[in-house]
Design a protein around this motif. Structure first.
Motif, PDB file in Angstrom:
ATOM      1  N   ALA A   1      36.517 -16.215  27.984  1.00 39.27           N
ATOM      2  CA  ALA A   1      36.609 -16.848  29.298  1.00 39.27           C
ATOM      3  C   ALA A   1      35.374 -17.691  29.593  1.00 39.27           C
ATOM      4  N   GLN A   2      34.202 -17.213  29.184  1.00 37.43           N
ATOM      5  CA  GLN A   2      32.980 -17.976  29.418  1.00 37.43           C
ATOM      6  C   GLN A   2      32.966 -19.268  28.617  1.00 37.43           C
ATOM      7  N   VAL A   3      33.370 -19.182  27.356  1.00 36.61           N
ATOM      8  CA  VAL A   3      33.416 -20.393  26.523  1.00 36.61           C
ATOM      9  C   VAL A   3      34.476 -21.351  27.040  1.00 36.61           C
ATOM     10  N   ALA A   4      35.611 -20.826  27.501  1.00 37.22           N
ATOM     11  CA  ALA A   4      36.651 -21.683  28.061  1.00 37.22           C
ATOM     12  C   ALA A   4      36.130 -22.446  29.268  1.00 37.22           C
ATOM     13  N   LEU A   5      35.359 -21.787  30.131  1.00 38.65           N
ATOM     14  CA  LEU A   5      34.800 -22.452  31.299  1.00 38.65           C
ATOM     15  C   LEU A   5      33.763 -23.495  30.897  1.00 38.65           C
ATOM     16  N   LEU A   6      32.903 -23.145  29.938  1.00 35.07           N
ATOM     17  CA  LEU A   6      31.933 -24.129  29.435  1.00 35.07           C
ATOM     18  C   LEU A   6      32.640 -25.334  28.829  1.00 35.07           C
ATOM     19  N   LEU A   7      33.690 -25.076  28.062  1.00 40.71           N
ATOM     20  CA  LEU A   7      34.436 -26.163  27.431  1.00 40.71           C
ATOM     21  C   LEU A   7      35.119 -27.023  28.488  1.00 40.71           C
TER      22      LEU A   7
ATOM     23  N   ASP B   1      28.488 -26.691  19.281  1.00 43.71           N
ATOM     24  CA  ASP B   1      27.256 -26.914  20.030  1.00 43.71           C
ATOM     25  C   ASP B   1      27.036 -25.814  21.065  1.00 43.71           C
ATOM     26  N   LEU B   2      28.107 -25.389  21.741  1.00 38.53           N
ATOM     27  CA  LEU B   2      27.998 -24.293  22.699  1.00 38.53           C
ATOM     28  C   LEU B   2      27.574 -23.006  22.006  1.00 38.53           C
ATOM     29  N   ILE B   3      28.086 -22.777  20.807  1.00 32.76           N
ATOM     30  CA  ILE B   3      27.728 -21.576  20.055  1.00 32.76           C
ATOM     31  C   ILE B   3      26.249 -21.620  19.660  1.00 32.76           C
ATOM     32  N   ARG B   4      25.763 -22.806  19.272  1.00 30.33           N
ATOM     33  CA  ARG B   4      24.344 -22.932  18.920  1.00 30.33           C
ATOM     34  C   ARG B   4      23.455 -22.656  20.131  1.00 30.33           C
ATOM     35  N   ARG B   5      23.896 -23.080  21.299  1.00 28.24           N
ATOM     36  CA  ARG B   5      23.077 -22.934  22.500  1.00 28.24           C
ATOM     37  C   ARG B   5      23.156 -21.526  23.101  1.00 28.24           C
ATOM     38  N   TYR B   6      24.346 -20.930  23.060  1.00 28.79           N
ATOM     39  CA  TYR B   6      24.529 -19.651  23.759  1.00 28.79           C
ATOM     40  C   TYR B   6      25.099 -18.553  22.879  1.00 28.79           C
ATOM     41  N   GLY B   7      25.271 -18.836  21.595  1.00 33.09           N
ATOM     42  CA  GLY B   7      25.975 -17.909  20.713  1.00 33.09           C
ATOM     43  C   GLY B   7      25.355 -16.533  20.623  1.00 33.09           C
ATOM     44  N   ARG B   8      24.052 -16.438  20.787  1.00 35.44           N
ATOM     45  CA  ARG B   8      23.415 -15.122  20.666  1.00 35.44           C
ATOM     46  C   ARG B   8      23.826 -14.179  21.788  1.00 35.44           C
ATOM     47  N   THR B   9      24.386 -14.731  22.875  1.00 43.00           N
ATOM     48  CA  THR B   9      24.843 -13.896  23.987  1.00 43.00           C
ATOM     49  C   THR B   9      26.312 -13.511  23.845  1.00 43.00           C
ATOM     50  N   PHE B  10      27.013 -14.058  22.833  1.00 45.78           N
ATOM     51  CA  PHE B  10      28.440 -13.807  22.687  1.00 45.78           C
ATOM     52  C   PHE B  10      28.684 -12.465  22.020  1.00 45.78           C
ATOM     53  N   ALA B  11      29.898 -11.957  22.186  1.00 44.67           N
ATOM     54  CA  ALA B  11      30.293 -10.725  21.508  1.00 44.67           C
ATOM     55  C   ALA B  11      30.245 -10.939  20.002  1.00 44.67           C
ATOM     56  N   ALA B  12      29.889  -9.902  19.270  1.00 40.88           N
ATOM     57  CA  ALA B  12      29.715 -10.010  17.821  1.00 40.88           C
ATOM     58  C   ALA B  12      30.984 -10.497  17.133  1.00 40.88           C
ATOM     59  N   GLN B  13      32.141 -10.104  17.653  1.00 42.13           N
ATOM     60  CA  GLN B  13      33.408 -10.519  17.055  1.00 42.13           C
ATOM     61  C   GLN B  13      33.518 -12.027  16.966  1.00 42.13           C
TER      62      GLN B  13
ATOM     63  N   ASP C   1      33.389 -15.725  14.162  1.00 44.60           N
ATOM     64  CA  ASP C   1      34.710 -16.376  14.092  1.00 44.60           C
ATOM     65  C   ASP C   1      34.735 -17.562  15.043  1.00 44.60           C
ATOM     66  N   HIS C   2      34.107 -18.638  14.646  1.00 49.44           N
ATOM     67  CA  HIS C   2      34.018 -19.822  15.494  1.00 49.44           C
ATOM     68  C   HIS C   2      35.382 -20.463  15.704  1.00 49.44           C
ATOM     69  N   ASP C   3      36.184 -20.559  14.660  1.00 49.80           N
ATOM     70  CA  ASP C   3      37.509 -21.169  14.796  1.00 49.80           C
ATOM     71  C   ASP C   3      38.392 -20.350  15.727  1.00 49.80           C
ATOM     72  N   GLY C   4      38.330 -19.035  15.593  1.00 47.80           N
ATOM     73  CA  GLY C   4      39.120 -18.185  16.461  1.00 47.80           C
ATOM     74  C   GLY C   4      38.690 -18.299  17.913  1.00 47.80           C
ATOM     75  N   LEU C   5      37.387 -18.387  18.144  1.00 45.56           N
ATOM     76  CA  LEU C   5      36.871 -18.536  19.503  1.00 45.56           C
ATOM     77  C   LEU C   5      37.338 -19.854  20.115  1.00 45.56           C
ATOM     78  N   ARG C   6      37.284 -20.918  19.331  1.00 46.93           N
ATOM     79  CA  ARG C   6      37.738 -22.210  19.833  1.00 46.93           C
ATOM     80  C   ARG C   6      39.230 -22.170  20.173  1.00 46.93           C
ATOM     81  N   HIS C   7      40.018 -21.572  19.293  1.00 47.91           N
ATOM     82  CA  HIS C   7      41.460 -21.486  19.522  1.00 47.91           C
ATOM     83  C   HIS C   7      41.760 -20.690  20.789  1.00 47.91           C
ATOM     84  N   GLU C   8      41.096 -19.566  20.993  1.00 49.61           N
ATOM     85  CA  GLU C   8      41.366 -18.727  22.153  1.00 49.61           C
ATOM     86  C   GLU C   8      40.902 -19.400  23.444  1.00 49.61           C
ATOM     87  N   ALA C   9      39.770 -20.094  23.397  1.00 52.36           N
ATOM     88  CA  ALA C   9      39.272 -20.773  24.587  1.00 52.36           C
ATOM     89  C   ALA C   9      40.220 -21.887  25.018  1.00 52.36           C
ATOM     90  N   VAL C  10      40.718 -22.661  24.061  1.00 48.13           N
ATOM     91  CA  VAL C  10      41.682 -23.715  24.381  1.00 48.13           C
ATOM     92  C   VAL C  10      42.972 -23.103  24.912  1.00 48.13           C
TER      93      VAL C  10
END
Length: 478
Positions: free
Chosen positions: A300-306, A384-396, A400-409
């Motif tokens: 949800a956070q990545v979706a809002l950032l996107l 780019d969002l992952i590079r900036r904030y990725g350390r705060t994301f869930a380990a899963q 899995d960058h592709d999966g995160l992008r797919h779910e956020a969209v």
């Protein structure tokens, strides 16, 4: 309309009851909570009249259940049942759920999980493409998910044992359930006998009217307008945003009438936000949606950032002009064909079958053009969002960058902020509400840290009124 006759001091209670039944459709003594059914029983008469008048919905209230029989105007592939762990039901889980209901309808007051599995396995063997083998772990998990869905709604209640233990080892684990027959009966009440349908079209609201037209009957103008108004009101409570461009001429006229949304506001207590592009209902209670946005969690956070990044890209006057395209048609016919192909031919009473298979279903005729955001741009932005904030994301999702992008969209698409299309997504007007997203980095003060450089947590905020509604507002006229 009875809602306008309710005394002001009691109106909030009435509107809460309306929101509960519109959100859940089935209310039992334990679902969604123990105070919901008494509240609905208090307002049963008034709700029954208003829901029928505004939406064409039929409400049945008994001592143990309240069931709202809705009207389906279209197929919605995003409105799937979900497990207790928030996983989407697949075809096997749906099949097990239907077979469980059939078995429970024939059972007594109690049943063990293994007995229920045996009944479901025997019935499944008679359906091509569906089987249940308790020897397979995946089958057991899917079956237990269907059982859990029924238990959550009070159709069955665990009396002894553990379903998880049975799923892990059927020979060692067992569970005993009490059956609430009134809930089982209320759960499965299709508007037509399924054995009389050769197509899923027969369950859509337009089928009866279109079939009647073939017989030479044409409803009068007032009846037609009333049904159009009901259809628009149904869209207001079923969709996050209702875009005028995606309606036909009669529906757009009804959407523009102030009373259409005002009646829904009076019933539900929601606030209609009206803009040039359409209308959305704002729910400050946060209890009338299956997906709250903005929300917590990495996706949800990545979706809002996107969303903020896409809005900035669309409104950037110095960037290269984006290609504009119409929203793709819903491809309802393809979805209907897939569902129809799964209907067991041997279960149809062809002599009594209704003439619905050849009736066309409107695909929509939107002509407005929207900016196309290409997949390559989205991929680069998410990285780019992952590079900036990725350390705060869930380990899963860190792995899995592709999966995160797919779910956020997918979140943005379900909220009707974007629409997927070939090569990317189309930015819809409501997305502009989330331009200028603000990110706050919070230190995890007071928490034990395993390492000195333990990451901070990220909080993403949108510049909108709080609390955020689950039904998304439409943007300003820009």
């Amino acid at each position: 309309m009875r809602a306008r006759e309710i005394p002001p001091l009691a109106l909030d209670s009435y509107q809460r009851a309306a929101r509960i039944i519109l959100s859940n459709h089935l209310v039992t003594q334990s679902y969604p909570d123990r105070i919901a059914l008494p509240l609905l029983r208090r307002w049963a008469t008034e709700l029954r009249e208003d829901l029928l008048e505004l939406f064409g919905y039929r409400l049945e209230v008994t001592e143990t259940t309240a069931r709202l029989f809705t009207v389906a105007d279209r197929l919605d592939p995003t409105a799937a049942a979900r497990t207790t762990n928030d996983r989407t039901f697949d075809r096997h889980r749906y099949a097990y759920l239907a077979l469980c209901l059939a078995a429970l309808g024939r059972a007594g007051n109690q049943i063990t999980l293994s007995e229920l599995a045996d009944h479901v396995a025997a019935d499944a063997a008679q359906v091509d493409g569906v089987d249940l083998s308790t020897e397979r772990s995946a089958d057991r998990d899917a079956f237990v998910d269907a059982v859990g869905w029924l238990a959550a709604r009070g159709a069955i209640t665990l009396a002894d044992g553990d379903a998880g233990g049975w799923a892990a080892n059927p020979s060692a684990g067992e569970a005993l359930y009490d059956i609430d027959r009134s809930v089982v009966v209320a759960l499965f009440r299709p508007p037509r006998a399924l054995q009389h349908l050769t197509s899923i079209r027969g369950l859509l609201s337009g089928s009866e009217a279109q079939a009647a037209d073939e017989d030479g009957y044409s409803p009068d103008r007032s009846t037609d307008l009333r049904e159009t108004a009901r259809r628009v009101r149904r869209s207001l409570v079923e969709r996050p945003v209702v875009y005028a461009d995606q309606l036909d001429d009669d529906e757009r006229l009804q959407l523009a009438l102030p009373r259409t949304a005002a009646d829904v506001e009076a019933l539900t207590g929601l606030v209609a936000e009206r803009r040039a592009e359409g209308i959305a209902l704002i729910d400050t209670s946060g209890r009338m949606s299956d997906l709250r946005f903005p929300s917590t969690g990495t996706v949800a956070q990545v979706a809002l950032l996107l969303a903020g990044e896409i809005a900035d890209r669309v409104l950037d006057p110095d960037a290269v002009q984006l290609v504009r395209m119409p929203v793709p048609q819903a491809r309802t016919s393809d979805l209907i064909a897939q569902l129809d192909s799964a209907i067991p031919a041997g279960g149809i009473f062809h002599g009594l079958a209704e003439r619905t298979a050849e009736i066309p279903v409107a695909e929509g005729g939107a002509t407005e053009l929207f900016p196309l955001i290409e997949d390559s741009w989205i991929r680069h932005t998410v990285e780019d969002l992952i590079r900036r904030y990725g350390r705060t994301f869930a380990a899963q999702w860190q792995a899995d960058h592709d999966g995160l992008r797919h779910e956020a969209v997918a979140v943005l698409d379900k909220q009707r902020l974007v629409r997927r299309t070939s090569g990317g997504v189309l930015a819809l007007p409501a997305l502009a509400r989330y331009r200028g997203v603000v990110v706050n980095i919070r230190d995890r003060a007071g928490q034990p840290q395993l390492f000195a450089d333990d990451p901070e947590s990220v909080a993403v905020q949108a510049p909108v009124l709080a609390p955020q509604p689950p039904s998304e507002p439409v943007p300003s006229d820009q």
